[in-house]
Motif scaffolding. Structure first.
Motif, PDB file in Angstrom:
ATOM      1  N   ARG A 171       0.601  -0.944   0.407  1.00 57.22           N
ATOM      2  CA  ARG A 171       0.274   0.001   0.407  1.00 57.22           C
ATOM      3  C   ARG A 171       0.595   1.335   0.268  1.00 57.22           C
ATOM      4  NH1 ARG A 171      -3.363  -3.513   2.835  1.00 57.22           N
ATOM      5  NH2 ARG A 171      -2.683  -2.480   5.350  1.00 57.22           N
ATOM      6  N   THR A 172       2.154   1.157   0.752  1.00 54.28           N
ATOM      7  CA  THR A 172       3.478   2.181   1.090  1.00 54.28           C
ATOM      8  C   THR A 172       3.894   2.717  -0.750  1.00 54.28           C
ATOM      9  OG1 THR A 172       3.342   2.014   3.034  1.00 54.28           O
ATOM     10  CG2 THR A 172       5.005   3.377   2.312  1.00 54.28           C
ATOM     11  N   LEU A 173       4.059   1.410  -0.861  1.00 54.88           N
ATOM     12  CA  LEU A 173       4.354   1.317  -2.194  1.00 54.88           C
ATOM     13  C   LEU A 173       3.943   1.863  -3.216  1.00 54.88           C
ATOM     14  CD1 LEU A 173       6.667  -1.518  -1.672  1.00 54.88           C
ATOM     15  CD2 LEU A 173       7.774   0.796  -2.385  1.00 54.88           C
ATOM     16  N   ALA A 174       2.916   1.632  -3.188  1.00 57.17           N
ATOM     17  CA  ALA A 174       1.533   2.306  -4.404  1.00 57.17           C
ATOM     18  C   ALA A 174       1.171   3.712  -3.857  1.00 57.17           C
ATOM     19  CB  ALA A 174       0.664   1.555  -4.310  1.00 57.17           C
ATOM     20  N   GLU A 175       1.858   4.343  -3.137  1.00 56.25           N
ATOM     21  CA  GLU A 175       1.884   5.797  -2.790  1.00 56.25           C
ATOM     22  C   GLU A 175       2.557   6.326  -3.873  1.00 56.25           C
ATOM     23  OE1 GLU A 175      -0.127   7.134   1.034  1.00 56.25           O
ATOM     24  OE2 GLU A 175      -1.471   5.469   0.329  1.00 56.25           O
ATOM     25  N   GLN A 176       3.829   5.726  -3.267  1.00 61.24           N
ATOM     26  CA  GLN A 176       4.920   6.399  -3.838  1.00 61.24           C
ATOM     27  C   GLN A 176       5.465   6.423  -5.469  1.00 61.24           C
ATOM     28  OE1 GLN A 176       7.635   4.654  -1.204  1.00 61.24           O
ATOM     29  NE2 GLN A 176       6.852   6.295   0.417  1.00 61.24           N
TER      30      GLN A 176
ATOM     31  N   PHE B  20       1.058  -2.404 -10.355  1.00 58.55           N
ATOM     32  CA  PHE B  20       1.406  -3.326 -10.164  1.00 58.55           C
ATOM     33  C   PHE B  20       1.273  -3.666  -7.999  1.00 58.55           C
ATOM     34  CE2 PHE B  20       5.099  -5.401  -7.551  1.00 58.55           C
ATOM     35  CZ  PHE B  20       4.975  -6.951  -7.810  1.00 58.55           C
ATOM     36  N   TYR B  21       1.104  -2.771  -7.168  1.00 53.44           N
ATOM     37  CA  TYR B  21       1.456  -2.236  -6.334  1.00 53.44           C
ATOM     38  C   TYR B  21      -0.344  -2.667  -5.804  1.00 53.44           C
ATOM     39  CZ  TYR B  21       6.169  -1.358  -5.500  1.00 53.44           C
ATOM     40  OH  TYR B  21       7.562  -1.485  -5.320  1.00 53.44           O
TER      41      TYR B  21
ATOM     42  N   GLN C 244       1.116  -9.657 -11.144  1.00 52.71           N
ATOM     43  CA  GLN C 244       1.364  -8.881 -10.342  1.00 52.71           C
ATOM     44  C   GLN C 244      -0.009  -9.817  -9.139  1.00 52.71           C
ATOM     45  OE1 GLN C 244      -0.928  -5.326 -11.925  1.00 52.71           O
ATOM     46  NE2 GLN C 244      -3.225  -6.942 -11.685  1.00 52.71           N
ATOM     47  N   GLY C 245      -0.241  -9.417  -8.212  1.00 54.52           N
ATOM     48  CA  GLY C 245      -1.567  -9.942  -7.157  1.00 54.52           C
ATOM     49  C   GLY C 245      -0.967 -11.468  -6.432  1.00 54.52           C
ATOM     50  N   LYS C 246       0.175 -11.991  -6.917  1.00 50.45           N
ATOM     51  CA  LYS C 246       0.997 -13.613  -6.656  1.00 50.45           C
ATOM     52  C   LYS C 246       1.785 -14.004  -6.206  1.00 50.45           C
ATOM     53  CE  LYS C 246      -0.642 -14.965 -11.389  1.00 50.45           C
ATOM     54  NZ  LYS C 246      -1.578 -14.366 -12.231  1.00 50.45           N
ATOM     55  N   VAL C 247       2.503 -14.416  -5.316  1.00 51.71           N
ATOM     56  CA  VAL C 247       3.790 -14.616  -5.067  1.00 51.71           C
ATOM     57  C   VAL C 247       4.684 -15.324  -5.596  1.00 51.71           C
ATOM     58  CG1 VAL C 247       5.009 -15.735  -2.961  1.00 51.71           C
ATOM     59  CG2 VAL C 247       2.301 -14.410  -2.641  1.00 51.71           C
ATOM     60  N   VAL C 248       6.138 -14.670  -5.813  1.00 50.59           N
ATOM     61  CA  VAL C 248       7.078 -15.118  -6.638  1.00 50.59           C
ATOM     62  C   VAL C 248       8.139 -16.421  -6.162  1.00 50.59           C
ATOM     63  CG1 VAL C 248       8.943 -14.459  -7.545  1.00 50.59           C
ATOM     64  CG2 VAL C 248       6.851 -13.350  -8.176  1.00 50.59           C
TER      65      VAL C 248
ATOM     66  N   PHE D 240       9.656  -6.959  -3.396  1.00 51.24           N
ATOM     67  CA  PHE D 240       8.383  -7.763  -3.770  1.00 51.24           C
ATOM     68  C   PHE D 240       8.409  -9.262  -2.875  1.00 51.24           C
ATOM     69  CE2 PHE D 240       9.806  -8.703  -7.401  1.00 51.24           C
ATOM     70  CZ  PHE D 240      11.097  -9.668  -7.495  1.00 51.24           C
ATOM     71  N   PRO D 241       7.696  -9.948  -2.455  1.00 53.71           N
ATOM     72  CA  PRO D 241       8.481 -11.489  -1.381  1.00 53.71           C
ATOM     73  C   PRO D 241       8.380 -12.429  -2.046  1.00 53.71           C
ATOM     74  CG  PRO D 241       5.435 -10.848  -1.403  1.00 53.71           C
ATOM     75  CD  PRO D 241       6.244  -9.660  -2.015  1.00 53.71           C
ATOM     76  N   VAL D 242       9.728 -13.336  -2.136  1.00 51.49           N
ATOM     77  CA  VAL D 242       9.506 -14.540  -3.042  1.00 51.49           C
ATOM     78  C   VAL D 242       9.654 -15.897  -1.893  1.00 51.49           C
ATOM     79  CG1 VAL D 242      11.084 -13.019  -4.667  1.00 51.49           C
ATOM     80  CG2 VAL D 242      11.794 -14.345  -2.551  1.00 51.49           C
TER      81      VAL D 242
END
Lengths: 250, 623
Positions: free
Chosen positions: A29-34, A43-44, A139-143, A169-171
């Motif tokens: 959410r933070t990154l989407a704003e930035q 993506f965020y 997007q929306g997935k975990v890599v 992003f998390p992996v």
């Protein structure tokens, strides 16, 4: 993935992957704003599973890069393979594969490894041209990767150079899942003296332990598939569909 | 861009039914795949669950079960399952669990349907039932037209005919005019219209029966013709016509339609190499002056067998040709024996038993024979002669590649060298008061055929068998019990033969576990319906005609037997090709994936047929 050059260590070190486990939905959410780039913002905004989500409910995507070399600052991405999956099925119908033109020079050594030639690269688009598709596909997935020291930092650096902002992003790292078993404690003095070496946690060797078939690796799409299968095997043997995703991701 | 799934394409290219697909189709198939991993001991498909994909084993292995929990199959890399459910009602019909850690490629239903619609070989492979698959495999093999075409297809013109009242000279002139190697002599009515065939005369007859003995050329042709020649019906198969030629060592065969000769087929009409070759072997058998000469023909017999297999002859054709050859050896040995020992003191009939009587001989066979003597036989005075005759023939057969019978069912055994009335007593006793112990090793007595001498006695005995057996449920129960003594294996797993209880062995004996139980099973049905046939395929036709089998099963049995029999013959030919002594064993590593599937299907049909036998003849009554 590419990390087997003669100058590279047997098993790459993870220190350079600075991102650490955290509350990923909040971070997104933070990154989407930035984010300035609209593709990155989208993506965020698509969000990510919350940490307590059971694995069975998490959409996943295995990702693999072939690169011109091992050095993050001087090497670039040559090809990208994506294979979406969940715990039940790996879906090749939605798999993607791109060859992209790196800004770094293609070394003869790397051509030997991934088989992608100068002429193929010369005709390939720059990563910027496929970035929208790439981000939409993950997007929306975990890599899921095998060795998080490659894909995430390489993509981060590539984006910084092209659009002036990086990506987080998390992996889930299948190599790190293997390390938990085989690197949990060092071999004892006697076993080292007897010449035993720690079990290899490379992709091909890890697959053998789960009786997965031999694949000819170093093609981004095959490696992504190989990683996806490995994760399914690791979960089947060592975790459960109810395991929260936070236990696996980094 | 279209992603290339190199690993998956490589794998598919190596395994049927995908190996049959065009290259450009493979990458599409690979791109449609889904993948799933199952650790050992995990349920993959649960009975009754919905199924949405064809399952292809990439690595590892699984066990497939029947509804009742019995093991149905074990599959490893390249094996497919789930096709039945997909083709039927999209429900799992055979539950599946993993035996080892297993990676499965799943072909989604829509892609499966596309392949099924567009690629015939793919459809054949995954077709609804093993039995259907088997039928297609068998019929594909029978594409050879000469093996399935009716004799009438070979007739190129009406027969050249002449009145039976003509002279030899007139016959020769007519043959020259017409360019014919043979001529039919016909009877005529008052108006001069031909009414019936009286005989046949050939080039050879003119040479051997007219010129050589120095007869007058105006001799009536009726004196040099062959009267009432052997003929075939127009709708018989070409290979049956060949067999008639082989059996009687003749080269011209009238073809009859509606009571009239409609043509003559001659050996050159059937330019099949194998027929020439087996005819050649038969005629050289009759030219040999002694046992050594006969024994020297063994390589020719084997070469002839290999050629027939190589040219895709069916099992019936090969089995009959080898039986004719075997019979010819016996006949020539008996001729030689009579030359050596002098004429027999009383008439006799030499019997062939078992596979030779059934026209189902393979290249690996022992001798089963017996002697039926005249009722005027007096052991004191005559047995010395017949004991010597039997020894001469049996030793000769042994030298010619037909080893002595382990069970001592040979004319050299006094028990099987008896007058006709004793034989009638034997069969009456066996049928009316059967003992399971005796019948256990004696089923081949019920396949008997006269090869020399008073062959009508063999027919008389067989008539007795078939009229008595039909009315004796306890006898049929005994025979059924014996027929159930040998069962087929369940199938194959990797390079092993898998038994119904999951045990594994290295090879399967295709006679003991395949053709023999089939023959036993069909014999019981044939005796029950009073069939007069000896050949298993012909018996099966009679059984189907009698309508005692569940619908369609007769045809399934025919296909399955043909497949197993041919597989056995082909592997014997392979042994010969490789310079090995042929046997009845097949090792799974020498079978293709297709062959394994078809064989499993054929074994399954045999196994089902054995269950039906148990149900119908209540073999436990035999106890």
């Amino acid at each position: 993935m590419f990390y087997l050059g003669p100058e590279s260590p047997d098993e790459p070190d993870l220190a350079r992957d600075e991102q650490v486990a955290r509350d990923w939905p909040a971070r997104y959410r933070t990154l989407a704003e930035q984010a300035l780039d609209p593709r990155l913002r989208a993506f965020y905004l698509a969000g990510v599973a919350s940490p307590e989500t059971p694995l069975a409910a998490v959409p996943l995507v295995a990702m693999d890069f072939e690169t011109t070399g091992f050095d993050l600052q001087r090497s670039g991405i040559v090809s990208i393979g994506l294979v979406p999956l969940n715990l039940d099925r790996i879906r090749l119908a939605d798999a993607r594969h791109w060859i992209v033109r790196p800004r770094a020079r293609l070394t003869p050594e790397s051509v030997v490894v991934h088989g992608i030639t100068h002429s193929e690269v010369a005709q390939a688009p720059d990563l910027t041209r496929v970035l929208g598709e790439l981000l939409a596909a993950i997007q929306g997935k975990v890599v899921v990767v095998h060795h998080r020291g490659i894909e995430r930092p390489f993509l981060d650096v590539a984006l910084r150079r092209r659009i002036g902002e990086g990506i987080e992003f998390p992996v889930i790292d299948t190599m790190e899942l293997e390390a938990r078993l085989h690197r949990a404690k060092p071999l004892g003095f006697w076993r080292r003296l007897l010449g035993q070496r720690p079990a290899s946690i490379r992709l091909a060797d890890s697959r053998i332990r789960y009786h997965l078939p031999h694949y000819s690796l170093h093609h981004a799409l095959t490696d992504a598939l190989a990683t996806a299968e490995l994760l399914q095997a690791q979960v089947a043997h060592r975790f459960s569909p109810e395991t929260p995703v936070a236990e696996l991701w980094k | 861009m279209q992603a290339e799934h190199l690993e998956i394409c490589d794998f598919l290219r190596r395994h049927p039914p995908f190996s049959e697909l065009p290259e450009e189709r493979l990458n599409w198939v690979a791109s449609q795949m889904e993948v799933a991993y199952f650790k050992a001991g995990t349920e993959v498909l649960r009975l009754g669950d919905e199924i949405d994909a064809l399952h292809v084993i990439r690595s590892g292995s699984v066990e497939v079960f029947r509804r009742n929990g019995d093991l149905y199959n074990r599959l490893s890399e390249g094996g497919i399952f789930g096709e039945l459910g997909l083709l039927r009602d999209r429900r799992v019909r055979f539950p599946v669990s993993t035996l080892e850690d297993t990676l499965i490629y799943l072909l989604p239903e829509s892609a499966f349907n596309t392949l099924f619609e567009e690629h015939e070989l793919f459809a054949d492979f995954v077709e609804v039932e093993d039995r259907t698959r088997l039928r297609q495999a068998v019929s594909r093999r029978e594409a050879n037209e000469l093996m399935t075409a009716p004799v009438s297809a070979l007739i190129s013109r009406a027969p050249v005919t002449l009145s039976v009242h003509s002279t030899a000279r007139e016959a020769a002139i007519k043959m020259t005019e017409e360019g014919a190697a043979s001529l039919l002599l016909v009877k005529e009515d008052e108006s001069g219209a031909a009414t019936a065939m009286a005989g046949i005369v050939t080039d050879q007859d003119i040479r051997d029966r007219l010129v050589t003995p120095g007869l007058d050329y105006d001799t009536p042709v009726s004196e040099i013709m062959t009267e009432a020649p052997i003929s075939v019906a127009h709708n018989q198969l070409v290979f049956e016509a060949m067999l008639v030629m082989l059996r009687h060592n003749i080269h011209h065969l009238p073809v009859m339609g509606r009571g009239k000769a409609i043509g003559i087929i001659e050996l050159p009409d059937i330019i099949r190499y194998e027929s020439q070759n087996s005819l050649f072997v038969v005629s050289s058998i009759f030219r040999q002056p002694d046992q050594e000469g006969l024994a020297a023909l063994v390589p020719d017999v084997r070469a002839c067998f290999r050629r027939m297999v190589a040219e895709d002859a069916n099992s019936r054709m090969i089995g009959s040709a080898l039986a004719v050859i075997g019979r010819s050896f016996k006949q020539r040995l008996l001729e030689l024996a009579e030359e050596f020992l002098g004429p027999p003191p009383v008439p006799y009939c030499f019997l062939a038993l078992g596979s030779m009587a059934r026209d189902e001989q393979s290249i690996v066979t022992d001798q089963d024979n017996a002697l039926v003597l005249s009722d005027t036989f007096d052991p004191e005075r005559h047995d010395d002669y017949f004991a010597k005759l039997a020894a001469f023939v049996c030793d000769g057969l042994n030298a010619c590649g037909y080893p002595y019978c382990n069970g001592d069912i040979m004319a050299t055994n006094r028990r099987w060298r008896q007058p006709l009335k004793v034989w009638e007593g034997y069969f009456s006793e066996w049928i009316e008061r059967p003992s399971p112990e005796f019948l256990l090793n004696s089923s081949i007595f019920f396949d008997l055929n006269g090869v020399w001498g008073k062959t009508e006695w063999a027919e008389k005995l067989y008539h007795l068998i078939r009229t008595k057996a039909q009315r004796q449920p306890r006898f049929l129960a005994c025979m059924a019990r014996n027929a159930l003594g040998r069962t087929p294996p369940l199938g194959f797993f990797r390079d092993f033969v898998m038994e119904t209880d999951g045990r594994q062995s290295n090879s399967v004996n295709m006679k003991r576990r395949g053709t023999a139980p089939f023959v036993d099973l069909v014999r019981v049905h044939a005796l029950a319906v009073g069939s007069s046939a000896l050949n298993t395929f012909e018996r099966l036709e009679d059984v189907i005609e009698a309508d005692i089998l569940p619908r369609g099963r007769g045809q399934d049995l025919r296909d399955a037997l043909e497949f197993i029999a041919l597989m056995r013959l082909r592997h014997q030919a392979l042994d010969l090709d490789a310079g090995r002594e042929p046997d009845n064993n097949i090792e799974p590593e020498n079978l293709s994936e297709f062959e394994r599937k078809h064989l499993k299907g054929a074994f399954q049909i045999l196994s089902d047929a054995q269950k039906f036998l148990r149900y119908r003849y209540a073999p436990n009554r035999a106890l």
